[in-house]
Design a protein around this motif. Structure first.
Motif, PDB file in Angstrom:
ATOM      1  N   MET A   1       0.812  -1.214   0.000  1.00 52.30           N
ATOM      2  CA  MET A   1       0.000   0.000   0.000  1.00 52.30           C
ATOM      3  C   MET A   1       0.848   1.267   0.000  1.00 52.30           C
ATOM      4  O   MET A   1       0.432   2.297  -0.521  1.00 52.30           O
TER       5      MET A   1
ATOM      6  N   LEU B   1      -1.897   7.333 -11.040  1.00 50.85           N
ATOM      7  CA  LEU B   1      -2.762   8.130 -10.168  1.00 50.85           C
ATOM      8  C   LEU B   1      -2.620   9.631 -10.368  1.00 50.85           C
ATOM      9  O   LEU B   1      -3.623  10.358 -10.378  1.00 50.85           O
TER      10      LEU B   1
ATOM     11  N   GLY C   1      -3.154  11.003   0.613  1.00 52.95           N
ATOM     12  CA  GLY C   1      -2.909   9.587   0.428  1.00 52.95           C
ATOM     13  C   GLY C   1      -3.683   8.753   1.427  1.00 52.95           C
ATOM     14  O   GLY C   1      -4.646   9.212   2.033  1.00 52.95           O
TER      15      GLY C   1
ATOM     16  N   TRP D   1      -0.801   3.920  -2.316  1.00 51.20           N
ATOM     17  CA  TRP D   1      -1.592   5.038  -1.793  1.00 51.20           C
ATOM     18  C   TRP D   1      -0.737   6.116  -1.118  1.00 51.20           C
ATOM     19  O   TRP D   1      -1.267   7.144  -0.710  1.00 51.20           O
TER      20      TRP D   1
ATOM     21  N   THR E   1       1.242  10.219  -3.778  1.00 49.99           N
ATOM     22  CA  THR E   1       0.886  11.425  -3.027  1.00 49.99           C
ATOM     23  C   THR E   1       2.131  12.210  -2.647  1.00 49.99           C
ATOM     24  O   THR E   1       2.157  13.447  -2.740  1.00 49.99           O
TER      25      THR E   1
ATOM     26  N   LEU F   1      -7.646   8.037  -0.160  1.00 47.21           N
ATOM     27  CA  LEU F   1      -7.369   8.070  -1.597  1.00 47.21           C
ATOM     28  C   LEU F   1      -7.926   6.834  -2.279  1.00 47.21           C
ATOM     29  O   LEU F   1      -8.632   6.936  -3.290  1.00 47.21           O
ATOM     30  N   MET F   2      -7.637   5.664  -1.735  1.00 47.66           N
ATOM     31  CA  MET F   2      -7.994   4.422  -2.405  1.00 47.66           C
ATOM     32  C   MET F   2      -9.482   4.096  -2.354  1.00 47.66           C
ATOM     33  O   MET F   2     -10.043   3.584  -3.320  1.00 47.66           O
TER      34      MET F   2
END
Length: 441
Positions: free
Chosen positions: A25, A274, A288, A29, A33, A292-293
């Motif tokens: 991750m 992204l 982030g 994510w 960022t 975000l996800m």
């Protein structure tokens, strides 16, 4: 007589397993960022420099430490302290990275439950049903509350434990050989699709621009260091335990180089997906993490042409990255239970899995704080102690012998002092600065 130990069947099986442990991750994510928030190319230059430093010292060190001792952190640290008559103290200290790995695995189990639910939801359509950003936020908040996602969370944990029960060659290696190439293929496809969307070019310009002010900004340097440190999974547990399953004929520095390269490639691919995707709607990626996800990206995908298919590909790829990281995190405690209680692998997997299930169900509502404590304090502490044990306690002769096993040409004289002072110094910095500012990973 050396105890019999399950080994990776091939060099690339080991490399892909290590890549799978590192790609998670943080790459998806957090890295995009950080690139967006801290100056694009200015951040990247520092990030590449820290990846090179940590990959060429800490990653090699942990792999070599594990292979040399053929054990997890507890017995490895004990072996390092044995000549000084402090084996029991070393074993006790070795519990720090093992407990850190278990704690991180428990928190990651909660996150994987979210990912499993959203992956299923994009296929059924339920994950893209909210009408606006507030709706997506409300849906995620309801799922992330205490006891809000029990079924999917247990499914994620069961999948990870089932893989681990098949052992190193038959479980971890085989799964990573399938999932890691698929992950890169899927993200490459997403990157190509996003490249043809209107407005994406402004995202690329930002990623690769060099801002002199940002380049010399201490904050940019600090966060680049933290991102590289946590992305490469140096914590005295996962990389060390995978190294313990590696044959003496394998070239560890070459393997570490491949792990660092492909982990960085995964992070760059995520940024290339992204940041331009956000640029297509005139937005900058400045937040982030789970928001975000599970909030911003589903809302973005819903408004794109072919958005549901894009969401399917994205969440499947994220699932692959997450599950390979989760099995690595659970492996260190499983191996420790096997070693210290002398029980079979399946029994150890069951014991660790049941503990993970009980605790992860209880921390759903506080998982963010839980993960912060582990990443800010325990991970850099574990990495630092492992570095001290390997480079300082075991010493130059031992270190150079172990890192050069399987190599045609020995590493240069730079390696030992750079690991002893450079890597161990970075571990201390990450711990102290992270504690001061509330985390840099």
């Amino acid at each position: 007589m050396e105890k019999r130990r399950d080994l990776f069947a091939s060099r690339w099986g080991f490399i892909l397993a290590c890549i799978g442990s590192a790609v998670g991750m943080g790459n998806i994510w957090m890295f995009p960022t950080r690139v967006s928030k801290y100056g694009g190319g200015s951040f990247l230059i520092w990030y590449f420099a820290f990846v090179a430093l940590i990959g060429s010292t800490g990653v090699i060190g942990e792999m070599s430490f594990g292979r040399a001792t053929r054990s997890g952190p507890v017995d490895a640290f004990g072996a390092a302290c044995e000549k000084k008559g402090l084996r029991k103290a070393g074993e006790a200290i070795g519990l720090i990275p093992v407990l850190g790995s278990m704690a991180l695995a428990i928190g990651y189990t909660v996150v994987m439950g979210w990912i499993f639910k959203y992956t299923a939801g994009v296929f059924t359509g339920s994950a893209l049903e909210p009408a606006d950003i507030d709706g997506f936020s409300s849906a995620f908040g309801g799922m992330a509350s205490s006891f809000g996602n029990n079924g999917w969370q247990m499914a994620a944990l069961a999948a990870a434990i089932a893989i681990l029960m098949f052992g190193i060659g038959g479980g971890i290696e085989k799964v990573n050989k399938i999932l890691m190439p698929l992950f890169f293929f899927l993200f490459l496809g997403l990157g190509i699709y996003i490249a043809f969307q209107p407005g994406a070019i402004s995202g690329y310009r930002y990623i690769f621009r060099i801002d002199p002010a940002a380049f010399f900004n201490p904050q940019v340097i600090i966060y680049a260091m933290g991102q590289a440190f946590f992305s490469l999974s140096v914590a005295g547990n996962g990389t060390l335990i995978y190294g313990s399953y590696l044959d003496d004929q394998e070239d560890i520095p070459a393997s570490a180089r491949n792990v660092a390269f492909f982990d960085t490639l995964a992070a760059i691919l995520a940024a290339l997906v992204l940041i331009p995707a956000m640029a297509t709607v005139g937005a900058q990626l400045d937040q982030g993490g789970p928001g975000l996800m599970f909030i911003f990206l589903p809302n973005l995908f819903k408004g794109m042409a072919g958005g549901r298919i894009i969401a399917m590909i994205f969440f499947v790829a994220v699932t692959f990255a997450g599950i390979t990281s989760l099995i690595n995190l659970y492996e260190a405690p499983i191996a420790t239970v096997q070693e210290k209680f002398h029980i079979g692998r399946k029994s150890a997997c069951a014991a660790v899995g049941l503990t993970g299930a009980a605790v992860s169900l209880c921390i759903q509502g506080i998982v963010s704080d839980w993960m912060d404590v582990v990443s800010i304090y325990i991970c850099p502490l574990g990495a630092g102690i492992a570095g001290i044990m390997f480079f300082w306690v075991l010493g130059k002769v031992f270190v150079e012998k172990e890192v050069n096993k399987g190599r045609k040409e020995p590493l240069g004289g730079w390696f030992y002092p750079l690991g002893k002072y450079g890597f161990c110094g970075i571990c201390i910095l990450v711990l102290l600065v992270g504690a001061a500012v509330g985390g840099i990973g």
